[in-house]
Design a protein around this motif. Structure first.
Motif, mmCIF file in Angstrom:
data_model
loop_
_atom_site.group_PDB
_atom_site.id
_atom_site.type_symbol
_atom_site.label_atom_id
_atom_site.label_comp_id
_atom_site.label_asym_id
_atom_site.label_seq_id
_atom_site.Cartn_x
_atom_site.Cartn_y
_atom_site.Cartn_z
ATOM 1 N N MET A 1 -23.067 1.717 -11.973
ATOM 2 C CA MET A 1 -24.268 2.559 -12.076
ATOM 3 C C MET A 1 -25.476 1.853 -11.477
ATOM 4 N N GLY A 2 -25.574 0.553 -11.697
ATOM 5 C CA GLY A 2 -26.678 -0.210 -11.118
ATOM 6 C C GLY A 2 -26.641 -0.200 -9.604
ATOM 7 N N ILE A 3 -25.469 -0.380 -9.036
ATOM 8 C CA ILE A 3 -25.320 -0.346 -7.578
ATOM 9 C C ILE A 3 -25.687 1.036 -7.040
ATOM 10 N N ALA A 4 -25.272 2.091 -7.750
ATOM 11 C CA ALA A 4 -25.594 3.452 -7.320
ATOM 12 C C ALA A 4 -27.100 3.678 -7.343
ATOM 13 N N VAL A 5 -27.767 3.222 -8.393
ATOM 14 C CA VAL A 5 -29.225 3.391 -8.486
ATOM 15 C C VAL A 5 -29.921 2.630 -7.366
ATOM 16 N N ILE A 6 -29.486 1.404 -7.100
ATOM 17 C CA ILE A 6 -30.082 0.622 -6.012
ATOM 18 C C ILE A 6 -29.870 1.329 -4.683
ATOM 19 N N GLY A 7 -28.683 1.892 -4.473
ATOM 20 C CA GLY A 7 -28.413 2.629 -3.238
ATOM 21 C C GLY A 7 -29.321 3.833 -3.078
ATOM 22 N N ILE A 8 -29.557 4.552 -4.164
ATOM 23 C CA ILE A 8 -30.441 5.719 -4.113
ATOM 24 C C ILE A 8 -31.863 5.290 -3.779
ATOM 25 N N ILE A 9 -32.338 4.222 -4.430
ATOM 26 C CA ILE A 9 -33.699 3.736 -4.177
ATOM 27 C C ILE A 9 -33.844 3.279 -2.729
ATOM 28 N N VAL A 10 -32.870 2.534 -2.232
ATOM 29 C CA VAL A 10 -32.929 2.055 -0.849
ATOM 30 C C VAL A 10 -32.942 3.242 0.113
ATOM 31 N N GLY A 11 -32.142 4.252 -0.171
ATOM 32 C CA GLY A 11 -32.121 5.436 0.680
ATOM 33 C C GLY A 11 -33.460 6.152 0.699
ATOM 34 N N LYS A 12 -34.088 6.298 -0.460
ATOM 35 C CA LYS A 12 -35.388 6.962 -0.535
ATOM 36 C C LYS A 12 -36.461 6.148 0.178
ATOM 37 N N VAL A 13 -36.463 4.833 -0.020
ATOM 38 C CA VAL A 13 -37.454 3.979 0.636
ATOM 39 C C VAL A 13 -37.261 4.013 2.148
ATOM 40 N N THR A 14 -36.027 3.974 2.603
ATOM 41 C CA THR A 14 -35.743 4.018 4.037
ATOM 42 C C THR A 14 -36.204 5.350 4.631
ATOM 43 N N ALA A 15 -35.931 6.447 3.945
ATOM 44 C CA ALA A 15 -36.354 7.761 4.442
ATOM 45 C C ALA A 15 -37.877 7.835 4.491
ATOM 46 N N LYS A 16 -38.533 7.309 3.480
ATOM 47 C CA LYS A 16 -39.993 7.332 3.437
ATOM 48 C C LYS A 16 -40.549 6.477 4.572
ATOM 49 N N ALA A 17 -39.965 5.312 4.792
ATOM 50 C CA ALA A 17 -40.447 4.402 5.835
ATOM 51 C C ALA A 17 -40.233 4.997 7.225
#
Length: 43
Positions: free
Chosen positions: A21-37
């Motif tokens: 679950m932690g890895i999944a949450v980190i993946g979601i956050i990284v995806g959102k930050v990358t899309a925003k950037a």
């Protein structure tokens, strides 16, 4: 002895689920930050 083994197995399973679950949450956050950037216009 059987209870100790069962407890250890349960602990391993719960720990593995928390890690997944932690890895999944980190993946979601990284995806959102990358899309925003990538949406930032530097021109």
């Amino acid at each position: 002895m059987a209870q100790d083994a069962g407890y250890s197995t349960e602990t391993v399973i719960v720990t593995a689920l928390l890690v997944i679950m932690g890895i999944a949450v980190i993946g979601i956050i990284v995806g959102k930050v990358t899309a925003k950037a990538s949406g930032i216009d530097l021109g």
